[in-house]
Design an enzyme around this catalytic site. Sequence first.
Site, PDB file in Angstrom:
ATOM      1  N   ASP A  36       0.721  -1.118  -0.259  1.00 11.96           N
ATOM      2  CA  ASP A  36      -0.039   0.062  -0.045  1.00 11.96           C
ATOM      3  C   ASP A  36       0.889   1.292   0.149  1.00 11.96           C
ATOM      4  N   LYS A  37       0.381   2.348  -0.839  1.00 11.30           N
ATOM      5  CA  LYS A  37       1.118   3.509  -0.987  1.00 11.30           C
ATOM      6  C   LYS A  37       0.928   4.602   0.298  1.00 11.30           C
ATOM      7  N   LEU A  38      -0.027   4.109   1.043  1.00 16.26           N
ATOM      8  CA  LEU A  38      -0.369   5.027   2.156  1.00 16.26           C
ATOM      9  C   LEU A  38      -0.459   6.296   1.631  1.00 16.26           C
ATOM     10  N   THR A  39      -1.571   6.618   0.767  1.00  6.11           N
ATOM     11  CA  THR A  39      -2.084   7.900   0.382  1.00  6.11           C
ATOM     12  C   THR A  39      -2.751   8.533   1.447  1.00  6.11           C
ATOM     13  N   THR A 137     -16.222  -1.673  -9.560  1.00  2.37           N
ATOM     14  CA  THR A 137     -17.409  -1.100  -9.269  1.00  2.37           C
ATOM     15  C   THR A 137     -18.426  -1.068  -9.907  1.00  2.37           C
ATOM     16  N   ASP A 138     -19.525  -1.051  -9.316  1.00  2.94           N
ATOM     17  CA  ASP A 138     -20.965  -0.944 -10.186  1.00  2.94           C
ATOM     18  C   ASP A 138     -20.885   0.510 -11.106  1.00  2.94           C
ATOM     19  N   GLU A 139     -20.176   1.281 -10.541  1.00  2.00           N
ATOM     20  CA  GLU A 139     -20.275   2.719 -11.206  1.00  2.00           C
ATOM     21  C   GLU A 139     -19.736   2.567 -13.133  1.00  2.00           C
ATOM     22  N   TYR A 163     -13.468   8.978 -12.274  1.00  2.00           N
ATOM     23  CA  TYR A 163     -13.297   7.717 -11.599  1.00  2.00           C
ATOM     24  C   TYR A 163     -13.734   6.417 -12.175  1.00  2.00           C
ATOM     25  N   ALA A 165     -14.596   5.903 -15.105  1.00  2.00           N
ATOM     26  CA  ALA A 165     -13.521   5.766 -16.584  1.00  2.00           C
ATOM     27  C   ALA A 165     -12.588   4.971 -16.352  1.00  2.00           C
ATOM     28  N   LYS A 167     -11.710   3.201 -13.725  1.00  2.00           N
ATOM     29  CA  LYS A 167     -12.041   1.715 -13.140  1.00  2.00           C
ATOM     30  C   LYS A 167     -12.344   0.869 -14.398  1.00  2.00           C
ATOM     31  N   ASN A 192     -22.004   0.640  -3.416  1.00  2.00           N
ATOM     32  CA  ASN A 192     -21.513   1.437  -2.292  1.00  2.00           C
ATOM     33  C   ASN A 192     -21.385   0.510  -0.963  1.00  2.00           C
ATOM     34  N   ILE A 219     -26.207  17.532   1.444  1.00  2.00           N
ATOM     35  CA  ILE A 219     -27.015  16.628   0.459  1.00  2.00           C
ATOM     36  C   ILE A 219     -26.678  17.280  -0.861  1.00  2.00           C
ATOM     37  N   ASP A 294     -25.146  20.251  -6.628  1.00  2.00           N
ATOM     38  CA  ASP A 294     -25.024  18.990  -7.080  1.00  2.00           C
ATOM     39  C   ASP A 294     -23.715  18.863  -7.773  1.00  2.00           C
TER      40      ASP A 294
HETATM   41  P1  NAD Z   1      -9.847   3.569  -0.409  1.00  2.00           P
HETATM   42  O1  NAD Z   1      -9.878   4.820  -1.024  1.00  2.00           O
HETATM   43  O2  NAD Z   1     -10.271   3.516   1.243  1.00  2.00           O
HETATM   44  O3  NAD Z   1      -8.467   2.615  -0.288  1.00  2.00           O
HETATM   45  C1  NAD Z   1      -7.522   2.732  -1.176  1.00  2.00           C
HETATM   46  C2  NAD Z   1      -6.058   2.205  -0.809  1.00  2.00           C
HETATM   47  O4  NAD Z   1      -5.226   2.109  -2.024  1.00  2.00           O
HETATM   48  C3  NAD Z   1      -5.502   3.125   0.163  1.00  2.00           C
HETATM   49  O5  NAD Z   1      -4.976   2.395   1.265  1.00  2.00           O
HETATM   50  C4  NAD Z   1      -4.401   3.735  -0.653  1.00  2.00           C
HETATM   51  O6  NAD Z   1      -3.273   4.065   0.220  1.00  2.00           O
HETATM   52  C5  NAD Z   1      -4.007   2.733  -1.563  1.00  2.00           C
HETATM   53  N1  NAD Z   1      -3.536   3.153  -2.830  1.00  2.00           N
HETATM   54  C6  NAD Z   1      -3.927   4.100  -3.609  1.00  2.00           C
HETATM   55  N2  NAD Z   1      -3.028   4.422  -4.695  1.00  2.00           N
HETATM   56  C7  NAD Z   1      -2.090   3.216  -4.643  1.00  2.00           C
HETATM   57  C8  NAD Z   1      -0.780   2.836  -5.115  1.00  2.00           C
HETATM   58  N3  NAD Z   1      -0.676   3.502  -6.427  1.00  2.00           N
HETATM   59  N4  NAD Z   1       0.023   1.697  -4.948  1.00  2.00           N
HETATM   60  C9  NAD Z   1      -0.281   1.231  -3.823  1.00  2.00           C
HETATM   61  N5  NAD Z   1      -1.592   1.554  -3.159  1.00  2.00           N
HETATM   62  C10 NAD Z   1      -2.239   2.709  -3.403  1.00  2.00           C
HETATM   63  O7  NAD Z   1     -10.586   2.487  -1.003  1.00  2.00           O
HETATM   64  P2  NAD Z   1     -11.702   1.620  -1.002  1.00  2.00           P
HETATM   65  O8  NAD Z   1     -13.093   2.213  -0.702  1.00  2.00           O
HETATM   66  O9  NAD Z   1     -11.231   0.628   0.307  1.00  2.00           O
HETATM   67  O10 NAD Z   1     -11.701   0.588  -2.103  1.00  2.00           O
HETATM   68  C11 NAD Z   1     -11.091  -0.406  -2.513  1.00  2.00           C
HETATM   69  C12 NAD Z   1     -11.254  -0.957  -4.011  1.00  2.00           C
HETATM   70  O11 NAD Z   1     -12.621  -1.092  -3.972  1.00  2.00           O
HETATM   71  C13 NAD Z   1     -11.263   0.204  -5.115  1.00  2.00           C
HETATM   72  O12 NAD Z   1     -10.440  -0.500  -6.140  1.00  2.00           O
HETATM   73  C14 NAD Z   1     -12.299   0.732  -5.242  1.00  2.00           C
HETATM   74  O13 NAD Z   1     -12.584   1.109  -6.695  1.00  2.00           O
HETATM   75  C15 NAD Z   1     -13.263  -0.492  -5.056  1.00  2.00           C
HETATM   76  N6  NAD Z   1     -14.462  -0.195  -4.563  1.00  2.00           N
HETATM   77  C16 NAD Z   1     -14.953   0.651  -3.582  1.00  2.00           C
HETATM   78  C17 NAD Z   1     -16.315   0.943  -3.389  1.00  2.00           C
HETATM   79  C18 NAD Z   1     -16.752   1.569  -2.000  1.00  2.00           C
HETATM   80  O14 NAD Z   1     -17.976   2.022  -1.996  1.00  2.00           O
HETATM   81  N7  NAD Z   1     -15.792   2.123  -1.121  1.00  2.00           N
HETATM   82  C19 NAD Z   1     -17.385   0.425  -4.124  1.00  2.00           C
HETATM   83  C20 NAD Z   1     -17.005  -0.458  -5.204  1.00  2.00           C
HETATM   84  C21 NAD Z   1     -15.543  -0.661  -5.550  1.00  2.00           C
HETATM   85  P1  TYD Z   2     -20.149   8.653  -2.227  1.00  2.00           P
HETATM   86  O1  TYD Z   2     -20.093   8.167  -0.918  1.00  2.00           O
HETATM   87  O2  TYD Z   2     -19.214   9.982  -2.430  1.00  2.00           O
HETATM   88  O3  TYD Z   2     -20.186   7.540  -3.325  1.00  2.00           O
HETATM   89  P2  TYD Z   2     -20.217   7.160  -4.878  1.00  2.00           P
HETATM   90  O4  TYD Z   2     -20.257   8.795  -5.594  1.00  2.00           O
HETATM   91  O5  TYD Z   2     -19.211   6.580  -5.346  1.00  2.00           O
HETATM   92  O6  TYD Z   2     -21.625   6.648  -4.938  1.00  2.00           O
HETATM   93  O7  TYD Z   2     -21.678   9.119  -2.613  1.00  2.00           O
HETATM   94  C1  TYD Z   2     -22.756   8.557  -2.271  1.00  2.00           C
HETATM   95  C2  TYD Z   2     -23.791   9.232  -2.762  1.00  2.00           C
HETATM   96  O8  TYD Z   2     -23.983  10.496  -1.708  1.00  2.00           O
HETATM   97  C3  TYD Z   2     -23.695  10.088  -4.045  1.00  2.00           C
HETATM   98  O9  TYD Z   2     -24.897   9.973  -4.699  1.00  2.00           O
HETATM   99  C4  TYD Z   2     -23.347  11.466  -3.713  1.00  2.00           C
HETATM  100  C5  TYD Z   2     -24.060  11.767  -2.476  1.00  2.00           C
HETATM  101  N1  TYD Z   2     -23.267  12.567  -1.560  1.00  2.00           N
HETATM  102  C6  TYD Z   2     -23.896  13.742  -1.073  1.00  2.00           C
HETATM  103  O10 TYD Z   2     -25.282  14.000  -1.274  1.00  2.00           O
HETATM  104  N2  TYD Z   2     -23.049  14.519  -0.180  1.00  2.00           N
HETATM  105  C7  TYD Z   2     -22.021  14.453   0.122  1.00  2.00           C
HETATM  106  O11 TYD Z   2     -21.429  15.184   1.031  1.00  2.00           O
HETATM  107  C8  TYD Z   2     -21.189  13.411  -0.315  1.00  2.00           C
HETATM  108  C9  TYD Z   2     -19.829  12.767  -0.024  1.00  2.00           C
HETATM  109  C10 TYD Z   2     -21.773  12.413  -1.198  1.00  2.00           C
END
Ligand code: NAD
Ligand code: TYD
Length: 358
Positions: A36-39, A137-139, A163, A165, A167, A192, A219, A294
């Site tokens: 992990d890169k620890l962003t 992701t479903d996106e 994002y 695109a 993925k 999500n 919202i 929005d």
């Molecule tokens: P997150 O943003 O919480 O974590 C991402 C992790 O990846 C972090 O620990 C970051 O340090 C690490 N990282 C980023 N760039 C890196 C690099 N270049 N090299 C190594 N490590 C790197 O994300 P998450 O919510 O845990 O999502 C994990 C995966 O699931 C992602 O691929 C995301 O697209 C997918 N996903 C997430 C959701 C959601 O609701 N969170 C839904 C569908 C799919």
């Molecule tokens: P988010 O958690 O960013 O996930 P995603 O965009 O990947 O679905 O947002 C979930 C939904 O909530 C999305 O429709 C955008 C909305 N949203 C708000 O209304 N207010 C906020 O401050 C954020 C972060 C998201």
Amino acid sequence: MSETGKIFVTGGAGFIGANFVNEWVRNTDGHVVNLDKLTYAGNLENLAEVEGNSRHTFVHGDICDRATVDRLLADHRPCAVVHFAAESHVDRSIHGPDEFIRTNINGTFTLLEAVRAHWVGLDEGARGGFRFLHVSTDEVYGSLHPADAPFTETKAYEPNSPYSASKAASDHLVRAYFHTYGLPVLTTNCSNNYGPYQFPEKLIPLVIRNALAGKPLPIYGDGMNVRDWLYVTDHCAAIRAVLKGGKVGETYNVGGWNEMPNLQIVKEICAILDELHPQSPCIPHASLITFVRDRPGHDRRYAIDARKIEREIGWRPVETFATGIRKTVQWYLEHQDWVANVESGAYREWVSTNYSDR
Ligand code: NAD
Ligand code: TYD
């Protein structure tokens, strides 16, 4: 795939990755190598449960760094790669898409190239059992109208944000490595997630954090955008099930059967906080709800048809939204120190970038 060997996880210090790593170490006899890169989104505190455990090896590094990935694969000879690492927040991709292209597309490509070289060098038995699981992701499927059927695995890709695109591009690369090189890949496209350790830039943890601080609950638009919500441990169980029983080259949609508009999500969180945090000066917390400008290109509705994974692998989510959201709110109430620790200068800067002119 056996759960006793070594697996290689990318992005295991982020929200879903850390939940997955903690559970894997807790529930199997296997070893996890975690790159992990620890962003800003990666946090070693998420991995406190496995700190010092000899079955977890954390490596601070970048998936775009081919030499590091090659070295780790050669040193550890994993039997599977589970690829979580990504830039994951839509709003950040709107403000600055570069890192999304770099990590999600170029990083996945670098990883695939390194894994392919590793896989080709394995003996025949190991090669047959090897798996590369790509977490997506479903996106990527785009936005649905209210009457449309939920996304199945055959839905055409129509990503709308930088994002999604990025993925989508990574999904296509993974698919191509199966069809062209025979790399045994699996892809999951999930809805999500929510639950412990989610960075408070995403809707649910942001709303809990702001409500506890007596700040507005933003919202976007009219609050009627619909998402399907999946509790994170259900997602981790789905990944384990796909690793074990998924057919190589296939994709599996993972969803919670919990479609809800954002406004309803926020109101439910507020009601739970009113009950679990009666000493709050902000009761009713719903009075903090504030409609803001929005998100550009905001997808109206996502919905997942998760029947394939249920039919072919036998996975179904355990949590309903009612049970999962209560656990989540409880977790954030009990871990306010965790939230305080991630609220660095960089976090404050992000809040100002995203919300100050809405
Ligand atoms: P997150 O943003 O919480 O974590 C991402 C992790 O990846 C972090 O620990 C970051 O340090 C690490 N990282 C980023 N760039 C890196 C690099 N270049 N090299 C190594 N490590 C790197 O994300 P998450 O919510 O845990 O999502 C994990 C995966 O699931 C992602 O691929 C995301 O697209 C997918 N996903 C997430 C959701 C959601 O609701 N969170 C839904 C569908 C799919
Ligand atoms: P988010 O958690 O960013 O996930 P995603 O965009 O990947 O679905 O947002 C979930 C939904 O909530 C999305 O429709 C955008 C909305 N949203 C708000 O209304 N207010 C906020 O401050 C954020 C972060 C998201």
